[in-house]
Design an enzyme around this catalytic site. Sequence first.
Site, PDB file in Angstrom:
ATOM      1  N   PHE A   1     -27.343   3.738 -40.212  1.00  0.00           N
ATOM      2  CA  PHE A   1     -26.515   4.494 -39.268  1.00  0.00           C
ATOM      3  C   PHE A   1     -26.547   5.955 -39.674  1.00  0.00           C
ATOM      4  CE2 PHE A   1     -22.932   6.650 -37.505  1.00  0.00           C
ATOM      5  CZ  PHE A   1     -22.944   6.231 -36.190  1.00  0.00           C
TER       6      PHE A   1
ATOM      7  N   LYS B   1     -18.217  14.310 -42.659  1.00  0.00           N
ATOM      8  CA  LYS B   1     -16.942  13.598 -42.797  1.00  0.00           C
ATOM      9  C   LYS B   1     -15.936  14.279 -43.735  1.00  0.00           C
ATOM     10  CE  LYS B   1     -18.163   9.391 -40.602  1.00  0.00           C
ATOM     11  NZ  LYS B   1     -19.474   8.764 -40.577  1.00  0.00           N
TER      12      LYS B   1
ATOM     13  N   ASP C   1     -28.474  10.493 -47.036  1.00  0.00           N
ATOM     14  CA  ASP C   1     -27.365  10.675 -46.105  1.00  0.00           C
ATOM     15  C   ASP C   1     -26.102  10.190 -46.812  1.00  0.00           C
ATOM     16  OD1 ASP C   1     -25.391  10.552 -44.208  1.00  0.00           O
ATOM     17  OD2 ASP C   1     -26.648   9.673 -42.631  1.00  0.00           O
TER      18      ASP C   1
HETATM   19  C1  LIG Z   1     -20.561   8.973 -39.608  1.00  0.00           C
HETATM   20  C2  LIG Z   1     -21.939   9.042 -40.104  1.00  0.00           C
HETATM   21  C3  LIG Z   1     -22.899   9.861 -39.486  1.00  0.00           C
HETATM   22  C4  LIG Z   1     -22.627  10.629 -38.219  1.00  0.00           C
HETATM   23  O1  LIG Z   1     -21.571  11.541 -38.347  1.00  0.00           O
HETATM   24  P1  LIG Z   1     -20.849  12.090 -37.030  1.00  0.00           P
HETATM   25  O2  LIG Z   1     -19.927  13.157 -37.563  1.00  0.00           O
HETATM   26  O3  LIG Z   1     -20.107  10.942 -36.420  1.00  0.00           O
HETATM   27  O4  LIG Z   1     -21.892  12.620 -36.135  1.00  0.00           O
HETATM   28  C5  LIG Z   1     -24.150   9.917 -40.053  1.00  0.00           C
HETATM   29  N1  LIG Z   1     -24.462   9.215 -41.153  1.00  0.00           N
HETATM   30  C6  LIG Z   1     -23.576   8.420 -41.773  1.00  0.00           C
HETATM   31  C7  LIG Z   1     -23.976   7.669 -43.002  1.00  0.00           C
HETATM   32  C8  LIG Z   1     -22.281   8.290 -41.255  1.00  0.00           C
HETATM   33  O5  LIG Z   1     -21.410   7.473 -41.840  1.00  0.00           O
END
Ligand SMILES: *Cc1c(COP(=O)(O)O)cnc(C)c1O
Length: 401
Positions: free
Chosen positions: A141, A255, A226
Site C-alpha cells: 500500500f 502521516k 516507504d
Molecule cells: C497512508 C500510506 C500512504 C499514503 O499516504 P496518504 O497521506 O494517505 O496519501 C502511503 N504509504 C503507506 C505505507 C501508507 O501507510
Amino acid sequence: MSATETAIASAEAHSAHNYHPLPVVVASAEGAWMTDVEGRRYLDLLAGYSALNFGHGNRRLIDAAKAQLERVTLTSRAFHHDRFADFCTRLAELCGMEMVLPMNTGAEAVETAVKTARKWGYRVKGVPDGMAKIIVASDNFHGRTTTIISFSTDPEARADYGPYTPGFEIVPYGDLTALREAMTENTVAVLIEPIQGEAGVLVPPAGYLPGVRELTRERNLLFIADEIQSGLGRTGKTFACEHEGVVPDMYVLGKALGGGVVPVSAVVSSADILGVFRPGEHGSTFGGNPLACAVALEVIAMLRTGEYQERAAELGDHLHRELGLLAGGGAVEAVRGRGLWAGVDIAPALGTGRQISERLMEERVLVKDTHGSTIRIAPPLVISKEDLDWGLDRLRTVLSA
Ligand SMILES: *Cc1c(COP(=O)(O)O)cnc(C)c1O
C-alpha cells in the site's frame, strides 16, 4: 433520530461512499481519547493510521501551530520563508541523510520517490530513455493516485482505474530470490514498506531488509523505504528499517510528520539522488509551507530525544505479550507487528474484522479492520499503560462473548 444518526445520514447523502466508517461521529479528542457528538468517550487504538502518533491535541504541536498561524502560513515556494531551512536541515539530520523534498500527502511523497528514482536512473545510472523499471512488493500500500494503484495487487484499490502506468514489476513480499530474479539493468529502484501496514501489519522474514539492501547496492539501484506508516516512532525506533540495521537510499515519510495537525510528507535522501532535480521539474504549491514546517519541526524535536521511540518499545512489548496470551486461546489465530503496532487475526468463526470493530466500538474502543478477519491496533504513542490495559480488557470481553 439521534445526533449520530442524523450526522451519518447526512454524510451518506452528500459524500461519495469511498469509505465505510464505523458509526461514530467524533466531536472532540484529547490524547488517546475521542468524544462523540453524544458525549460518549472512546479509546482511539487506530491513531489515524499513525498520523496521530503524538496523540490528539498534543500541547506542544498545537502551540507550535498556533504560534505559526499568527505569523505566516503560506508563501508558496516562489519565495523563501524562515522555517524552511530549519525543517529540511533537522529532518535530514533525524534521517541521517542530506536532502529533503517536502510534499503534503503520503501519496505525493511516493510519487516524488518514483519520479526521483526514474530521473536518477536516466541521469545517473544511464538507463535508456523510457525504460526505467521499479520493483515493488505484492500486497503493498503506497497510496491512491493513478500511478500508485497501477502497481497495487488489491483489486478493490485498482479496478476500473486503467489505463495503468507501466514501469513497475511486482514480486512477492519477503522473497529475496524473486527480487533478485526481477532485477535487470533497467531497474532503477526497489520500493517497499519495511512492515506492510495495510496488508495487516506484515513483518517480513528476518534478513529480508538487509538482503534488499545488499542486492540494491550490488546492482546499483535505489532502495526506497516507504516509512509513511511504520516510521517516526511507531515500531519503537525512529524507522522500522533500524530493527534490521538497514539504512535505505531514500525514506518516504508522511502521516506522523504532520503531528495529526496538518498533512506533511517528504522524501529524504542523499545529495546525489535528490540533486537530480532542477527548478521547475517537480513541486507542490503547499509542499514545505510555513505552517507545515513549524509543526513538523516540533515533531522532529520530539523524536530527537528518543522518548517516544522508547515508550513505543516498552508499551509495545507489553501489548505483544498480552496479545500473545490471547493467541493461545483460540479466539486469536495470529498476532504480528512491532512496537505499538499489531495486526491481530481473529478466528473467522467469531466474525469479520468489521464485525469485531463494531463490537469493540460498542465497548468504547475504536480500531480498524484491514482485510478479512484482521484488526489493526496502533494507539497513539502517548497512551497510558492503564488505558492500553483497559482497551485490551475490552478486546478480551469482545473475543470471549
Ligand atoms: C497512508 C500510506 C500512504 C499514503 O499516504 P496518504 O497521506 O494517505 O496519501 C502511503 N504509504 C503507506 C505505507 C501508507 O501507510
